[in-house]
Design a protein around this motif. Structure first.
Motif, PDB file in Angstrom:
ATOM      1  N   ASN A 204       0.868  -1.182   0.000  1.00 49.33           N
ATOM      2  CA  ASN A 204       0.000   0.000   0.000  1.00 49.33           C
ATOM      3  C   ASN A 204       0.898   1.223   0.000  1.00 49.33           C
ATOM      4  O   ASN A 204       1.932   1.247   0.671  1.00 49.33           O
ATOM      5  CB  ASN A 204      -0.915   0.001   1.227  1.00 49.33           C
ATOM      6  CG  ASN A 204      -2.077   0.983   1.114  1.00 49.33           C
ATOM      7  OD1 ASN A 204      -2.368   1.520   0.052  1.00 49.33           O
ATOM      8  ND2 ASN A 204      -2.756   1.210   2.221  1.00 49.33           N
TER       9      ASN A 204
ATOM     10  N   VAL B  16       0.484   5.701  -0.245  1.00 47.07           N
ATOM     11  CA  VAL B  16      -0.319   6.906  -0.444  1.00 47.07           C
ATOM     12  C   VAL B  16       0.582   8.129  -0.416  1.00 47.07           C
ATOM     13  O   VAL B  16       1.661   8.119   0.189  1.00 47.07           O
ATOM     14  CB  VAL B  16      -1.464   7.077   0.580  1.00 47.07           C
ATOM     15  CG1 VAL B  16      -2.466   5.945   0.472  1.00 47.07           C
ATOM     16  CG2 VAL B  16      -0.952   7.231   1.973  1.00 47.07           C
TER      17      VAL B  16
ATOM     18  N   LEU C 117      -5.972  -2.906   3.349  1.00 45.61           N
ATOM     19  CA  LEU C 117      -6.330  -1.491   3.379  1.00 45.61           C
ATOM     20  C   LEU C 117      -6.313  -0.885   1.974  1.00 45.61           C
ATOM     21  O   LEU C 117      -7.153  -0.050   1.631  1.00 45.61           O
ATOM     22  CB  LEU C 117      -5.354  -0.736   4.290  1.00 45.61           C
ATOM     23  CG  LEU C 117      -5.709   0.673   4.707  1.00 45.61           C
ATOM     24  CD1 LEU C 117      -7.032   0.701   5.477  1.00 45.61           C
ATOM     25  CD2 LEU C 117      -4.593   1.261   5.548  1.00 45.61           C
ATOM     26  N   ALA C 118      -5.383  -1.321   1.145  1.00 43.67           N
ATOM     27  CA  ALA C 118      -5.262  -0.786  -0.214  1.00 43.67           C
ATOM     28  C   ALA C 118      -6.488  -1.090  -1.070  1.00 43.67           C
ATOM     29  O   ALA C 118      -6.745  -0.400  -2.056  1.00 43.67           O
ATOM     30  CB  ALA C 118      -4.006  -1.348  -0.886  1.00 43.67           C
TER      31      ALA C 118
ATOM     32  N   VAL D   1      -9.635  -0.977   0.026  1.00 43.52           N
ATOM     33  CA  VAL D   1     -10.805  -0.244   0.521  1.00 43.52           C
ATOM     34  C   VAL D   1     -10.941   1.069  -0.255  1.00 43.52           C
ATOM     35  O   VAL D   1      -9.972   1.798  -0.453  1.00 43.52           O
ATOM     36  CB  VAL D   1     -10.670   0.031   2.035  1.00 43.52           C
ATOM     37  CG1 VAL D   1     -11.848   0.857   2.535  1.00 43.52           C
ATOM     38  CG2 VAL D   1     -10.543  -1.264   2.812  1.00 43.52           C
ATOM     39  N   THR D   2     -12.169   1.354  -0.683  1.00 46.87           N
ATOM     40  CA  THR D   2     -12.457   2.597  -1.377  1.00 46.87           C
ATOM     41  C   THR D   2     -13.556   3.340  -0.638  1.00 46.87           C
ATOM     42  O   THR D   2     -14.593   2.742  -0.362  1.00 46.87           O
ATOM     43  CB  THR D   2     -12.921   2.329  -2.826  1.00 46.87           C
ATOM     44  OG1 THR D   2     -11.905   1.573  -3.485  1.00 46.87           O
ATOM     45  CG2 THR D   2     -13.153   3.612  -3.577  1.00 46.87           C
TER      46      THR D   2
ATOM     47  N   ASN E  15      -9.789   5.053   0.132  1.00 45.42           N
ATOM     48  CA  ASN E  15      -8.666   4.558   0.922  1.00 45.42           C
ATOM     49  C   ASN E  15      -8.583   5.310   2.260  1.00 45.42           C
ATOM     50  O   ASN E  15      -8.351   6.517   2.276  1.00 45.42           O
ATOM     51  CB  ASN E  15      -7.370   4.738   0.132  1.00 45.42           C
ATOM     52  CG  ASN E  15      -6.173   4.106   0.806  1.00 45.42           C
ATOM     53  OD1 ASN E  15      -5.965   4.265   2.002  1.00 45.42           O
ATOM     54  ND2 ASN E  15      -5.374   3.403   0.030  1.00 45.42           N
TER      55      ASN E  15
ATOM     56  N   LEU F 178      -5.274   7.271   2.790  1.00 47.53           N
ATOM     57  CA  LEU F 178      -5.200   8.498   2.000  1.00 47.53           C
ATOM     58  C   LEU F 178      -6.016   9.604   2.674  1.00 47.53           C
ATOM     59  O   LEU F 178      -5.541  10.723   2.853  1.00 47.53           O
ATOM     60  CB  LEU F 178      -5.714   8.239   0.583  1.00 47.53           C
ATOM     61  CG  LEU F 178      -5.625   9.407  -0.382  1.00 47.53           C
ATOM     62  CD1 LEU F 178      -4.184   9.748  -0.688  1.00 47.53           C
ATOM     63  CD2 LEU F 178      -6.383   9.088  -1.654  1.00 47.53           C
TER      64      LEU F 178
END
Length: 172
Positions: free
Chosen positions: A20, A22, A146-147, A149-150, A152, A155
């Protein structure tokens, strides 16, 4: 043309090679790097402008102000506390950006292990502007989950930290 500085990445954490990554950035007028730096390195002020951090502790009795090599612990994103250590520390100065990076780890079973590098760059720009860049590269199963999930959460969480930091430094 103005060239902007970049994060110094150890090979292990190179963006795009982990699970992941950000990147968050703001450029703000009428603010100086020294003002931002003061709030960034003082962990005692973090909870006043960022609500996604808790339980900050310094196992070696250092702190609350970060410096090169300092070990600390903190909880974030609802996870158990991470063990962190400052690995890059450069105070902003004329012609030099401020640089702060720490590694943070959580042990346990493979599905719990997390290894991250969180980096900050704070630099004065022409025209009485400041640029604040924060990037994080994560390795581990929790990072990979976690990467997906939208939107993020990392982020968005880091943007809240960045925005709060700028507000605190500007006295708002």
């Amino acid at each position: 043309m103005t060239t902007q500085n970049a994060i110094n990445w150890p090979v292990k954490y190179l963006p795009g090679t982990g699970d992941n990554f950000v990147s968050n950035e703001v450029i703000v007028k009428d603010l100086r790097a020294a003002s931002v730096w003061r709030y960034l390195v003082d962990t005692g002020s973090w909870e006043s402008y960022y609500d996604n951090v808790a339980d900050i502790a310094f196992p070696d009795g250092d702190g609350p102000v970060l410096r090169d090599g300092v070990r600390f612990r903190f909880a974030t994103f609802g996870r158990p506390p991470l063990d962190a250590r400052v690995v890059e520390f450069q105070v902003p100065a004329e012609g030099l950006p401020g640089r702060l990076s720490w590694t943070a780890r959580q042990g346990g079973r493979p599905e719990e292990r997390l290894d991250v590098l969180h980096a900050w760059l704070v630099e004065d720009l022409p025209g009485d502007r400041v640029r604040v860049l924060t990037q994080e590269s994560q390795i581990g199963e929790p990072a990979a989950a976690l990467a997906l999930v939208t939107p993020n959460p990392m982020l968005n969480g880091h943007q809240a930290w960045l925005d709060g930091l700028v507000r605190a430094a500007a006295g708002r």
